[in-house]
Design a protein around this motif. Structure first.
Motif, PDB file in Angstrom:
ATOM      1  N   ARG A 130     112.095  81.347 -42.002  1.00 20.26           N
ATOM      2  CA  ARG A 130     110.805  81.652 -42.641  1.00 20.26           C
ATOM      3  C   ARG A 130     109.682  81.603 -41.604  1.00 20.26           C
ATOM      4  N   LYS A 131     109.736  80.613 -40.713  1.00 22.03           N
ATOM      5  CA  LYS A 131     108.708  80.499 -39.677  1.00 22.03           C
ATOM      6  C   LYS A 131     108.733  81.718 -38.756  1.00 22.03           C
ATOM      7  N   ASP A 132     109.921  82.180 -38.365  1.00 22.84           N
ATOM      8  CA  ASP A 132     110.018  83.397 -37.551  1.00 22.84           C
ATOM      9  C   ASP A 132     109.394  84.586 -38.277  1.00 22.84           C
ATOM     10  N   LEU A 133     109.718  84.730 -39.559  1.00 19.84           N
ATOM     11  CA  LEU A 133     109.155  85.840 -40.341  1.00 19.84           C
ATOM     12  C   LEU A 133     107.636  85.752 -40.426  1.00 19.84           C
ATOM     13  N   GLU A 134     107.131  84.560 -40.714  1.00 21.91           N
ATOM     14  CA  GLU A 134     105.677  84.379 -40.837  1.00 21.91           C
ATOM     15  C   GLU A 134     104.979  84.647 -39.509  1.00 21.91           C
ATOM     16  N   THR A 135     105.584  84.201 -38.420  1.00 26.97           N
ATOM     17  CA  THR A 135     104.999  84.428 -37.099  1.00 26.97           C
ATOM     18  C   THR A 135     104.984  85.920 -36.778  1.00 26.97           C
ATOM     19  N   ALA A 136     106.069  86.601 -37.095  1.00 29.97           N
ATOM     20  CA  ALA A 136     106.132  88.053 -36.867  1.00 29.97           C
ATOM     21  C   ALA A 136     105.072  88.769 -37.698  1.00 29.97           C
ATOM     22  N   LEU A 137     104.977  88.442 -38.951  1.00 32.17           N
ATOM     23  CA  LEU A 137     104.017  89.117 -39.830  1.00 32.17           C
ATOM     24  C   LEU A 137     102.578  88.853 -39.423  1.00 32.17           C
ATOM     25  N   ALA A 138     102.309  87.668 -38.849  1.00 30.82           N
ATOM     26  CA  ALA A 138     100.963  87.349 -38.378  1.00 30.82           C
ATOM     27  C   ALA A 138     100.533  88.276 -37.243  1.00 30.82           C
ATOM     28  N   LEU A 139     101.487  88.846 -36.523  1.00 36.71           N
ATOM     29  CA  LEU A 139     101.183  89.791 -35.444  1.00 36.71           C
ATOM     30  C   LEU A 139     100.896  91.197 -35.978  1.00 36.71           C
ATOM     31  N   GLU A 140     101.033  91.375 -37.279  1.00 37.92           N
ATOM     32  CA  GLU A 140     100.745  92.636 -37.971  1.00 37.92           C
ATOM     33  C   GLU A 140     101.503  93.834 -37.407  1.00 37.92           C
ATOM     34  N   PRO A 141     102.839  93.706 -37.333  1.00 38.00           N
ATOM     35  CA  PRO A 141     103.613  94.875 -36.884  1.00 38.00           C
ATOM     36  C   PRO A 141     103.576  95.961 -37.958  1.00 38.00           C
ATOM     37  N   ASP A 142     103.859  97.171 -37.543  1.00 31.38           N
ATOM     38  CA  ASP A 142     103.921  98.287 -38.488  1.00 31.38           C
ATOM     39  C   ASP A 142     105.307  98.408 -39.098  1.00 31.38           C
ATOM     40  N   HIS A 143     106.280  97.765 -38.454  1.00 28.27           N
ATOM     41  CA  HIS A 143     107.664  97.793 -38.928  1.00 28.27           C
ATOM     42  C   HIS A 143     108.336  96.513 -38.466  1.00 28.27           C
TER      43      HIS A 143
END
Length: 170
Positions: A130-143
């Motif tokens: 979950r932490k990996d996902l949240e960290t990734a989403l915080a970077l606002e990727p397009d995919h």
């Protein structure tokens, strides 16, 4: 490559360059790769051109060169934001390299940025994932691409599994 009669190849609507990470090439080789592609492939019909990159091997120069050549999607092989997990996966980058690479890609005008993550590492808890996902989403990727760890024959990881040195997650 040239067709049988010297014609240029007309690719499918998408083009993907990866599987060895082109961002590891030195500047002249990197630029030559794009010259060859433009010379031999009909890029006019390509709707999406993706290039893989590893966070530790790219900078704004790499992204500017790729963008100038026509690449419109960068796929960063992040795998995890946990430095211990990255060491386990034998990755060269660390969390800070990802942040730097994302900033460099955005500064170079990359508007279509993808992050690749791996889940299901031995010992990985749901909260760590979950932490990996949240960290990734915080970077606002397009995919965001999420891949389950697989044990491929002949790899060091599979040998460790066979010797009982790692316990896979079901």
């Amino acid at each position: 490559a040239r067709g049988i009669r010297g014609r240029r190849i007309a690719p499918a609507p998408s083009l993907f360059i990866g599987g060895g990470t082109p961002s590891y090439l030195d500047a002249p080789s990197f630029e030559r790769l794009f010259e060859v592609l433009h010379d031999r492939v009909d890029l006019d019909r390509v709707e999406e051109w993706t290039m893989e990159a590893n966070p530790e091997s790219c900078d704004e120069r790499v992204f500017h060169t790729a963008r100038s050549a026509g690449v419109d999607r960068i796929s960063l092989g992040v795998q995890s934001f946990d430095d211990e997990a990255l060491r386990f996966l034998d990755r060269r980058h660390r969390h800070g390299d990802v942040d730097r690479a994302v900033r460099a890609a955005r500064n170079a005008g990359c508007e279509n940025l993808s992050l690749d993550l791996i889940y299901g590492l031995p010992g990985q808890s749901p909260s760590a994932w979950r932490k990996d996902l949240e960290t990734a989403l915080a970077l606002e990727p397009d995919h965001l691409s999420c891949y389950q760890l697989t044990y491929e024959p002949g790899t060091a990881l599979t040998h460790a599994l066979d010797r009982g040195q790692v316990d896979p997650i079901d």
